[in-house]
Design an enzyme around this catalytic site. Structure first.
Site, PDB file in Angstrom:
ATOM      1  N   LYS A 148      10.669   2.901   2.825  1.00 36.04           N
ATOM      2  CA  LYS A 148      11.401   4.081   3.302  1.00 36.04           C
ATOM      3  C   LYS A 148      11.441   4.624   1.321  1.00 36.04           C
ATOM      4  CE  LYS A 148       9.079   6.104   7.122  1.00 36.04           C
ATOM      5  NZ  LYS A 148      10.056   7.039   7.436  1.00 36.04           N
TER       6      LYS A 148
ATOM      7  N   ASP B 246       1.946  10.749   3.483  1.00 34.59           N
ATOM      8  CA  ASP B 246       2.531  11.128   4.501  1.00 34.59           C
ATOM      9  C   ASP B 246       1.531  11.969   5.061  1.00 34.59           C
ATOM     10  OD1 ASP B 246       4.982  12.055   5.925  1.00 34.59           O
ATOM     11  OD2 ASP B 246       6.037  13.130   4.188  1.00 34.59           O
TER      12      ASP B 246
ATOM     13  N   TYR C 298      -6.581   2.573   6.240  1.00 35.16           N
ATOM     14  CA  TYR C 298      -6.205   1.474   5.459  1.00 35.16           C
ATOM     15  C   TYR C 298      -5.824   0.548   6.584  1.00 35.16           C
ATOM     16  CZ  TYR C 298      -2.841   4.862   7.844  1.00 35.16           C
ATOM     17  OH  TYR C 298      -1.977   5.537   8.968  1.00 35.16           O
TER      18      TYR C 298
ATOM     19  N   LYS D 191       2.527   4.539   1.216  1.00 37.57           N
ATOM     20  CA  LYS D 191       2.613   4.821   2.389  1.00 37.57           C
ATOM     21  C   LYS D 191       1.932   6.412   2.809  1.00 37.57           C
ATOM     22  CE  LYS D 191       4.890   4.721   7.080  1.00 37.57           C
ATOM     23  NZ  LYS D 191       4.919   6.431   7.048  1.00 37.57           N
TER      24      LYS D 191
ATOM     25  N   CYS E  90      11.630  49.756 -17.885  1.00 38.45           N
ATOM     26  CA  CYS E  90      12.750  49.085 -18.031  1.00 38.45           C
ATOM     27  C   CYS E  90      12.312  47.632 -18.256  1.00 38.45           C
ATOM     28  CB  CYS E  90      12.251  48.565 -15.906  1.00 38.45           C
ATOM     29  SG  CYS E  90      13.141  46.510 -15.714  1.00 38.45           S
TER      30      CYS E  90
ATOM     31  N   GLU F  44       0.888  -1.394   0.082  1.00 43.78           N
ATOM     32  CA  GLU F  44      -0.189  -0.024   0.090  1.00 43.78           C
ATOM     33  C   GLU F  44       0.838   1.553  -0.009  1.00 43.78           C
ATOM     34  OE1 GLU F  44      -2.246  -0.091   3.682  1.00 43.78           O
ATOM     35  OE2 GLU F  44      -2.547  -1.977   3.567  1.00 43.78           O
TER      36      GLU F  44
ATOM     37  N   CYS G 272      10.253  47.108  -8.965  1.00 45.59           N
ATOM     38  CA  CYS G 272      11.012  47.955 -10.273  1.00 45.59           C
ATOM     39  C   CYS G 272       9.384  49.271 -10.243  1.00 45.59           C
ATOM     40  CB  CYS G 272      11.270  48.152 -10.869  1.00 45.59           C
ATOM     41  SG  CYS G 272      11.710  48.731 -12.578  1.00 45.59           S
TER      42      CYS G 272
ATOM     43  N   CYS H  99      17.161  48.670  -9.527  1.00 45.24           N
ATOM     44  CA  CYS H  99      16.189  47.844 -10.232  1.00 45.24           C
ATOM     45  C   CYS H  99      17.354  47.179 -10.399  1.00 45.24           C
ATOM     46  CB  CYS H  99      15.475  48.000 -11.257  1.00 45.24           C
ATOM     47  SG  CYS H  99      15.057  46.709 -12.434  1.00 45.24           S
TER      48      CYS H  99
ATOM     49  N   CYS I 172      16.583  48.450 -14.385  1.00 43.70           N
ATOM     50  CA  CYS I 172      17.056  49.839 -15.287  1.00 43.70           C
ATOM     51  C   CYS I 172      18.023  50.518 -14.321  1.00 43.70           C
ATOM     52  CB  CYS I 172      16.010  50.288 -14.788  1.00 43.70           C
ATOM     53  SG  CYS I 172      14.254  49.753 -14.849  1.00 43.70           S
TER      54      CYS I 172
HETATM   55  S1  IVH Z   1      -0.461   0.941   9.330  1.00 42.06           S
HETATM   56  C1  IVH Z   1      -0.219  -1.509  12.519  1.00 42.06           C
HETATM   57  N1  IVH Z   1      -0.746   1.719   6.458  1.00 42.06           N
HETATM   58  O1  IVH Z   1       2.691   5.323   8.461  1.00 42.06           O
HETATM   59  C2  IVH Z   1      -0.225  -0.601  11.298  1.00 42.06           C
HETATM   60  N2  IVH Z   1      -0.058   2.832   8.220  1.00 42.06           N
HETATM   61  O2  IVH Z   1       5.377   4.702  10.136  1.00 42.06           O
HETATM   62  C3  IVH Z   1       0.242   0.485  12.003  1.00 42.06           C
HETATM   63  N3  IVH Z   1       0.594   5.012   7.580  1.00 42.06           N
HETATM   64  O3  IVH Z   1       1.678   5.191  11.561  1.00 42.06           O
HETATM   65  C4  IVH Z   1      -0.360   1.368  10.441  1.00 42.06           C
HETATM   66  N4  IVH Z   1       0.128   4.938   5.172  1.00 42.06           N
HETATM   67  O4  IVH Z   1       0.313   6.976   9.585  1.00 42.06           O
HETATM   68  C5  IVH Z   1      -0.096   1.830   7.519  1.00 42.06           C
HETATM   69  N5  IVH Z   1      -1.171   1.817   4.231  1.00 42.06           N
HETATM   70  C6  IVH Z   1      -0.584   2.358   5.830  1.00 42.06           C
HETATM   71  C7  IVH Z   1      -0.063   3.961   6.106  1.00 42.06           C
HETATM   72  C8  IVH Z   1       0.789   3.595   7.545  1.00 42.06           C
HETATM   73  C9  IVH Z   1       1.177   5.754   6.367  1.00 42.06           C
HETATM   74  C10 IVH Z   1       1.425   5.794   8.561  1.00 42.06           C
HETATM   75  C11 IVH Z   1       0.791   5.801  10.233  1.00 42.06           C
HETATM   76  C12 IVH Z   1       1.515   5.289  10.848  1.00 42.06           C
HETATM   77  C13 IVH Z   1       3.041   5.807  10.431  1.00 42.06           C
HETATM   78  C14 IVH Z   1       3.814   3.627  10.771  1.00 42.06           C
END
Ligand code: IVH
Length: 672
Positions: free
Chosen positions: A309, A117, A222, A115, A424, A113, A418, A400, A403
């Site tokens: 990551k 931010d 999620y 992740k 200019c 999935e 300016c 400026c 000019c």
């Molecule tokens: S699962 C035990 N799924 O990432 C399961 N987390 O570093 C915990 N996050 O605290 C979370 N996308 O805020 C999960 N598809 C995803 C996510 C996700 C973002 C964030 C979440 C979590 C942090 C963990």
């Protein structure tokens, strides 16, 4: 369906929630925004007339009116854990092997999935109604931010079934919204937000829900808490909540075995930038709830999931120098010229420092090493200086760079500009480029480089000179072959023929006058020569008064237009344009067509369809919908329980009163 009953009211609430789901969860709306707005208006009318009907989950109740003093603490039974991180394929392989070993050699199915931010959140639904939204906090103790979360329209306040369920996910701000809010902050002289996550987190903690509503956020859920109560596997549980109306990611994938897992992770390498939200990696989870239980958790992390990551997107590089960029409006912007460096897939060598307050804050000089990243993964920005060179620090210039004219600071603005306007050279160049741009005069083939070349060769000093260019003159220049010279001249002539007054007006670059504002002004005056004639025949105050009569034109815009048409340099250019035949008229909007063209109808009383639908049908047939019966009304469409006031008004003005069947006949084009 009649909606003047409590049942009708509830059905309308439900219907609007269903449209929200189609829009925010499925990204497949089935009605237009106009229809949606009409239904909302109808709902508000009903709620005003019957305050005792109102339910807390009504779509009109998303934004509360009372700021909260503080957020109550929420203690949760099942802590929101965080995830262990991996940064490369070897680490991921080690995770995979640990899982397989923990399951005694059983090969699990994984979900992969995005992740997101954003900002972690837990939503509690009781009998299908959203009763609590709590932040992650330290995992066990979070804060009750329900009133703020209710403003997020992607989050349903009521599910499609009356279930009890707790779901976890992420609230985020789309990159596009983040960039817009930051641009506004920079314009106001404030420090931009570092990333969408900080902005989303800061926004959800605002105390007044009305302020939160101004920062549009979205959400993706999620995890289902106690998911095994609802399904055997995680992805199946997400499908279930999606069917209940909860937004989930459409990018989740399944993989069995290491090869498939590695391939799925690989496939994300180039997809990252295409998503509307910022991604800091992927989350890989074991799908089967039984296997998850067998694997268990450590004190901090589940053993069945891991974050993968993406490589860091912040890098350091050297500042070679700071360039002063003079824009079309005269604003002098500092731009750091960098030792070229790769960030998020592209080479960055210039980064705007926005304004001189920012330069002072950074305390930056030539030769410094700076940390940069792409805000919202799009626009590079300097986060800070990591090593200062022994060079003088940059400060705001007094004159400026193009000019030499004095720079001015506009009241309450951080922008230094300016004062020499089209006198200019840098502003002139930018003005010509702007004039030719797409959506304005649309001159194909007249980009930045060619404009600079034309100005340098002395062929063009202002936008009017473009219309004197000949193919023979262009052929004498570098990079111009006979064909490209002819093409440019042809596209300039074509631009003259195709222009409308409003596009010309916007292309002139008057402060505050973009395409939208230009249209009603062009509609009122008709052409540039007529606008100038009006200016000649009036004082500034009189012209401003004429302009502010136009709907949507206020004092600030009117003054800017007046100043521009009376500026001697600008006036000379406009006279030159007119002399070269660049004086297009504004096309008059085509009259509405259809069986009800030119007719005004008022709709009242209870009809067999929602009123919004009836009104839309009238407009689709070319008719106008009025709010009250006046002598301009042609028909009063009266449903059941039409009020006496409306009927009396119709009698007074001799307006024909018709029923729904007669309206249907009119819509079908049968004359009555
Ligand atoms: S699962 C035990 N799924 O990432 C399961 N987390 O570093 C915990 N996050 O605290 C979370 N996308 O805020 C999960 N598809 C995803 C996510 C996700 C973002 C964030 C979440 C979590 C942090 C963990």
């Amino acid at each position: 369906m009649t909606v003047a009953t409590r049942e009708g009211y509830l059905a309308l609430c439900q219907e609007l929630i269903e449209h929200d789901r189609r829009y925010y969860v499925e990204a497949a709306p089935t009605i237009s925004d106009v229809e949606y707005d009409r239904m909302t208006v109808r709902l508000r009318e009903l709620e005003a007339a019957h305050p005792d009907w109102v339910v807390p989950w009504s779509p009109t109740r998303r934004v509360g009116h009372e700021p909260v003093g503080a957020f109550a603490k929420v203690v949760r039974e099942r802590p929101m854990l965080s995830l262990d991180n991996t940064y490369d394929e070897d680490d991921l392989r080690a995770f995979h092997d640990r899982v397989v070993k923990g399951l005694d050699g059983e090969a699990p199915s994984f979900s992969i999935e995005p992740k997101i931010d954003g900002f972690g959140i837990e939503l509690t639904y009781q009998a299908g109604e959203l009763t609590l939204a709590a932040t992650r906090g330290d995992g066990t103790i979070g804060e009750d931010v329900t009133t703020n979360v209710r403003t997020i329209r992607a989050i349903p306040t009521r599910l499609r079934e009356p279930v009890d369920i707790v779901v976890r996910g992420e609230i985020y701000m789309a990159k596009e919204v983040f960039l817009r809010i930051n641009a506004e902050r920079v314009a106001a002289g404030e420090e931009p937000w570092k990333n969408p996550r900080n902005l989303a987190a800061g926004s959800i903690k605002l105390l007044d829900p009305r302020d939160v509503a101004k920062r549009p956020m979205s959400a993706i859920l999620y995890e289902v808490v106690d998911g095994e109560r609802y399904a055997n596997g995680h992805l199946a549980s997400l499908e279930l909540i999606r069917n209940l109306g909860i937004p989930t990611s459409t990018d989740n994938a399944r993989a069995e075995g290491w090869d498939a897992l590695a391939a799925a992770v690989q496939s994300w390498a180039d997809r990252r930038d295409a998503l509307p939200y910022e991604l800091d990696g992927l989350v890989v989870k074991v799908d089967d709830f039984g296997q998850r239980r067998a694997l268990g958790t450590t004190s901090k992390f589940p053993r069945w999931a891991i974050a993968y990551k993406f490589p860091a997107r912040q890098v350091t590089t050297l500042v070679k120098e700071i360039e002063l960029n003079v824009g079309r409006t005269g604003a002098v912007t500092p731009v750091a010229i960098l030792e070229p460096v790769e960030v998020s897939g592209t080479t960055v060598q210039r980064v705007s420092l926005h304004n001189w307050d920012q330069v002072a804050r950074l305390d930056i000089g030539d030769g410094d090493r700076v940390l940069i990243e792409k805000a919202g993964e799009i626009i590079p920005q300097v986060l800070g200086v990591t090593e200062r060179a022994a060079t003088p620090r940059w400060t705001a210039p007094a004159v400026c760079p193009s000019c030499g004219a004095a720079l001015e600071k506009e009241a309450d603005k951080v922008v230094l500009a300016c004062s020499n306007r089209l006198g200019c050279p840098a502003q002139r160049l930018a003005a010509i480029e702007f004039f030719a741009a797409r959506g304005l005069m649309n001159i194909d083939g007249l980009g930045e480089r060619i404009v600079a070349q034309l100005v340098e060769a002395g062929l063009v000093g202002d936008v009017a000179d473009l219309f004197d260019l000949t193919a023979a003159q262009l052929e004498g220049l570098d990079r111009f072959a006979a064909q490209s010279a002819r093409n440019l001249v042809a596209s300039i002539q074509q631009a003259r023929e195709k222009a409308t007054f409003s596009r010309l007006l916007a292309a002139l670059g008057i402060a505050h006058v973009g395409g939208v504002v230009a249209r009603p002004i062009a509609g009122k005056f008709g052409s540039l020569s007529k606008l100038l004639a009006a200016a000649d025949a009036t004082t500034s105050d009189e012209l401003v008064a004429q302009l502010t009569e136009i709907e949507g034109i206020g004092e600030v815009i009117a003054r800017a237009v007046d100043r521009f048409v009376r500026d001697p340099h600008a006036r000379a250019v406009m006279d030159k344009l007119i002399a070269r035949g660049v004086d297009p008229v504004e096309p008059v909007a085509a009259p509405a067509t259809g069986p009800l063209a030119g007719k005004t109808l008022v709709v009242t009383g209870t009809l067999s369809k929602p009123r919004g639908e009836v009104q839309a049908a009238i407009e689709a047939a070319g008719g106008k919908v009025g709010g009250s019966v006046t002598k301009k009304t042609d028909y009063l469409v009266a449903g059941a329980d039409t009020g006496k006031t409306k009927l009396d008004a119709a009698a007074k003005h001799g307006v024909a009163v018709i029923d729904e069947a007669a309206l249907a006949a009119l819509l079908a084009g049968d004359a009555t």
